[in-house]
Write a protein that holds these residues in place. Structure first.
Motif, PDB file in Angstrom:
ATOM      1  N   ASN A 178      15.798   8.315  -3.569  1.00 49.19           N
ATOM      2  CA  ASN A 178      14.792   7.454  -2.951  1.00 49.19           C
ATOM      3  C   ASN A 178      14.987   7.384  -1.444  1.00 49.19           C
TER       4      ASN A 178
ATOM      5  N   GLY B 151      28.358   0.515  -9.967  1.00 51.29           N
ATOM      6  CA  GLY B 151      27.200   0.924 -10.744  1.00 51.29           C
ATOM      7  C   GLY B 151      27.358   2.334 -11.246  1.00 51.29           C
ATOM      8  N   ALA B 152      26.441   2.701 -12.101  1.00 54.40           N
ATOM      9  CA  ALA B 152      26.473   4.023 -12.724  1.00 54.40           C
ATOM     10  C   ALA B 152      26.176   5.102 -11.693  1.00 54.40           C
TER      11      ALA B 152
ATOM     12  N   ILE C 294      24.691   1.825  -0.917  1.00 53.50           N
ATOM     13  CA  ILE C 294      24.568   2.477  -2.224  1.00 53.50           C
ATOM     14  C   ILE C 294      25.915   3.019  -2.676  1.00 53.50           C
TER      15      ILE C 294
ATOM     16  N   ASN D 248       8.360   2.459  -8.893  1.00 52.30           N
ATOM     17  CA  ASN D 248       9.810   2.653  -9.063  1.00 52.30           C
ATOM     18  C   ASN D 248      10.471   3.150  -7.777  1.00 52.30           C
TER      19      ASN D 248
ATOM     20  N   GLY E  76      13.210   1.049  -5.759  1.00 52.71           N
ATOM     21  CA  GLY E  76      14.501   1.676  -5.545  1.00 52.71           C
ATOM     22  C   GLY E  76      14.855   1.821  -4.080  1.00 52.71           C
TER      23      GLY E  76
ATOM     24  N   GLN F  38      19.878   8.239  -8.143  1.00 52.44           N
ATOM     25  CA  GLN F  38      18.449   7.930  -8.011  1.00 52.44           C
ATOM     26  C   GLN F  38      18.169   7.173  -6.711  1.00 52.44           C
ATOM     27  N   TYR F  39      19.017   6.222  -6.376  1.00 53.67           N
ATOM     28  CA  TYR F  39      18.855   5.497  -5.103  1.00 53.67           C
ATOM     29  C   TYR F  39      18.962   6.458  -3.926  1.00 53.67           C
TER      30      TYR F  39
ATOM     31  N   SER G 119      24.502   7.716 -12.142  1.00 48.99           N
ATOM     32  CA  SER G 119      23.096   8.120 -12.249  1.00 48.99           C
ATOM     33  C   SER G 119      22.194   7.199 -11.430  1.00 48.99           C
ATOM     34  N   SER G 120      22.509   5.917 -11.394  1.00 49.10           N
ATOM     35  CA  SER G 120      21.734   4.972 -10.583  1.00 49.10           C
ATOM     36  C   SER G 120      21.920   5.265  -9.105  1.00 49.10           C
ATOM     37  N   LYS G 121      23.157   5.521  -8.702  1.00 47.43           N
ATOM     38  CA  LYS G 121      23.435   5.845  -7.302  1.00 47.43           C
ATOM     39  C   LYS G 121      22.704   7.117  -6.887  1.00 47.43           C
TER      40      LYS G 121
END
Length: 83
Positions: free
Chosen positions: A32, A21-22, A16, A77, A81, A28-29, A24-26
């Motif tokens: 998770n 990547g953004a 990750i 989701n 994720g 969220q991952y 914000s995506s990192k």
């Protein structure tokens, strides 16, 4: 390399962090992964690649439904994720 002795969570976190990547995506991952790690500890499932299988993910899905009472879309989701 014996993958059953390597922490799957730490390996996934490293992937990750190294991905493009953004932020914000990192984030969220990462959230998770934290949820998944709590699940593994709660169910006393060893954190290794040998246990990253359909049985574990089916159990994780049931855990999210029963313990966290998340909505079906949220659970979908989270699972996507995590995978």
């Amino acid at each position: 390399i014996k993958t059953n002795n390597i922490s799957a969570i730490e390996t996934m976190r490293k992937i990750i962090n190294e991905r493009d990547g953004a932020a914000s995506s990192k984030l969220q991952y990462s959230r998770n992964m934290n949820k998944f790690e709590r699940f593994l500890k709660a169910k006393k499932i060893e954190d290794n690649f040998q246990n990253m299988n359909l049985k574990t993910f089916n159990s994780y899905q049931r855990y999210l439904i029963e313990e966290l009472k998340d909505t079906p879309k949220t659970i979908e989701n989270i699972i996507k994720g995590t995978l």
